[in-house]
Design a protein around this motif. Structure first.
Motif, PDB file in Angstrom:
ATOM      1  N   HIS A 219       0.835  -1.192   0.000  1.00  0.00           N
ATOM      2  CA  HIS A 219       0.000   0.000   0.000  1.00  0.00           C
ATOM      3  C   HIS A 219       0.872   1.245   0.000  1.00  0.00           C
ATOM      4  N   SER A 220       0.345   2.321  -0.597  1.00  0.00           N
ATOM      5  CA  SER A 220       1.039   3.604  -0.555  1.00  0.00           C
ATOM      6  C   SER A 220       0.031   4.734  -0.755  1.00  0.00           C
ATOM      7  N   ARG A 221       0.471   5.936  -0.396  1.00  0.00           N
ATOM      8  CA  ARG A 221      -0.326   7.130  -0.659  1.00  0.00           C
ATOM      9  C   ARG A 221       0.561   8.354  -0.522  1.00  0.00           C
ATOM     10  N   LEU A 222       0.148   9.426  -1.163  1.00  0.00           N
ATOM     11  CA  LEU A 222       0.809  10.711  -1.036  1.00  0.00           C
ATOM     12  C   LEU A 222       0.643  11.180   0.403  1.00  0.00           C
ATOM     13  N   CYS A 223       1.736  11.580   1.059  1.00  0.00           N
ATOM     14  CA  CYS A 223       1.600  11.952   2.467  1.00  0.00           C
ATOM     15  C   CYS A 223       2.179  13.312   2.830  1.00  0.00           C
ATOM     16  N   ALA A 224       3.128  13.834   2.045  1.00  0.00           N
ATOM     17  CA  ALA A 224       3.770  15.074   2.494  1.00  0.00           C
ATOM     18  C   ALA A 224       4.216  15.954   1.338  1.00  0.00           C
ATOM     19  N   LEU A 225       4.166  17.238   1.603  1.00  0.00           N
ATOM     20  CA  LEU A 225       4.747  18.267   0.764  1.00  0.00           C
ATOM     21  C   LEU A 225       5.991  18.724   1.528  1.00  0.00           C
TER      22      LEU A 225
ATOM     23  N   GLU B 108      -5.060  16.006   5.930  1.00  0.00           N
ATOM     24  CA  GLU B 108      -4.292  16.867   5.037  1.00  0.00           C
ATOM     25  C   GLU B 108      -2.876  16.316   4.861  1.00  0.00           C
ATOM     26  N   LEU B 109      -2.208  16.761   3.801  1.00  0.00           N
ATOM     27  CA  LEU B 109      -0.797  16.434   3.633  1.00  0.00           C
ATOM     28  C   LEU B 109       0.002  17.039   4.775  1.00  0.00           C
ATOM     29  N   GLN B 110       1.050  16.352   5.198  1.00  0.00           N
ATOM     30  CA  GLN B 110       2.002  16.942   6.120  1.00  0.00           C
ATOM     31  C   GLN B 110       2.757  18.022   5.357  1.00  0.00           C
ATOM     32  N   VAL B 111       3.143  19.087   6.036  1.00  0.00           N
ATOM     33  CA  VAL B 111       4.000  20.109   5.443  1.00  0.00           C
ATOM     34  C   VAL B 111       5.283  20.115   6.263  1.00  0.00           C
ATOM     35  N   ILE B 112       6.368  19.709   5.606  1.00  0.00           N
ATOM     36  CA  ILE B 112       7.660  19.554   6.272  1.00  0.00           C
ATOM     37  C   ILE B 112       8.652  20.506   5.623  1.00  0.00           C
ATOM     38  N   LEU B 113       9.473  21.147   6.437  1.00  0.00           N
ATOM     39  CA  LEU B 113      10.567  21.968   5.937  1.00  0.00           C
ATOM     40  C   LEU B 113      11.858  21.232   6.249  1.00  0.00           C
ATOM     41  N   GLN B 114      12.757  21.195   5.272  1.00  0.00           N
ATOM     42  CA  GLN B 114      13.993  20.427   5.403  1.00  0.00           C
ATOM     43  C   GLN B 114      15.168  21.321   5.003  1.00  0.00           C
ATOM     44  N   ARG B 115      16.155  21.447   5.888  1.00  0.00           N
ATOM     45  CA  ARG B 115      17.361  22.215   5.560  1.00  0.00           C
ATOM     46  C   ARG B 115      18.233  21.359   4.645  1.00  0.00           C
TER      47      ARG B 115
END
Length: 126
Positions: free
Chosen positions: A3-9, A53-60
């Motif tokens: 299984h899979s799905r879109l989870c994060a921006l 909702e999609l997770q919104v993650i910021l990554q350095r």
């Protein structure tokens, strides 16, 4: 079967100041800052989003700033195999996820399941 799905921006931020970046994106998207140091290493921050909702993650990051998607899967290798069959290629395994590249040149990641339950919008693959 997996299984899979879109989870994060994921907002890749070349600027090392995730606190300022989190504040900007919080105000721009109308989502409160959840944390400015997700894993205690200063590399990840996140905004508070609802469970549907999609997770919104910021990554350095060291590379130029860009946006990429995360796909969560209960079998990372099976999902990478499936996407390779569609034309994607594996760039590398980092920590605990696959970095992939679409035929269009866009980078994205396949990550472990992010929540206890996958919830709605789940894809089932053979």
């Amino acid at each position: 079967m997996h299984h899979s799905r879109l989870c994060a921006l994921v907002l890749d931020c070349q600027d090392g100041d995730l606190v300022a970046a989190s504040e900007f994106w919080s105000r721009a998207l109308g989502k409160p800052v959840k944390t400015t140091d997700e894993e205690g290493d200063g590399k990840y921050a996140s905004l508070q989003t609802a469970s549907d909702e999609l997770q919104v993650i910021l990554q350095r990051v060291d590379h130029p700033s860009r946006v990429h998607l995360d796909i969560e899967a209960d079998d990372l290798d099976a999902e990478a195999d499936r996407l390779e069959a569609l034309g994607a290629k594996r760039i590398g395994f980092v920590k605990r996820w696959w970095v992939m590249e679409a035929p269009t040149g866009h980078r994205f990641c396949i990550v472990r399941k992010q929540a206890e339950a996958f919830g709605p919008h789940l894809n089932t693959w053979d």
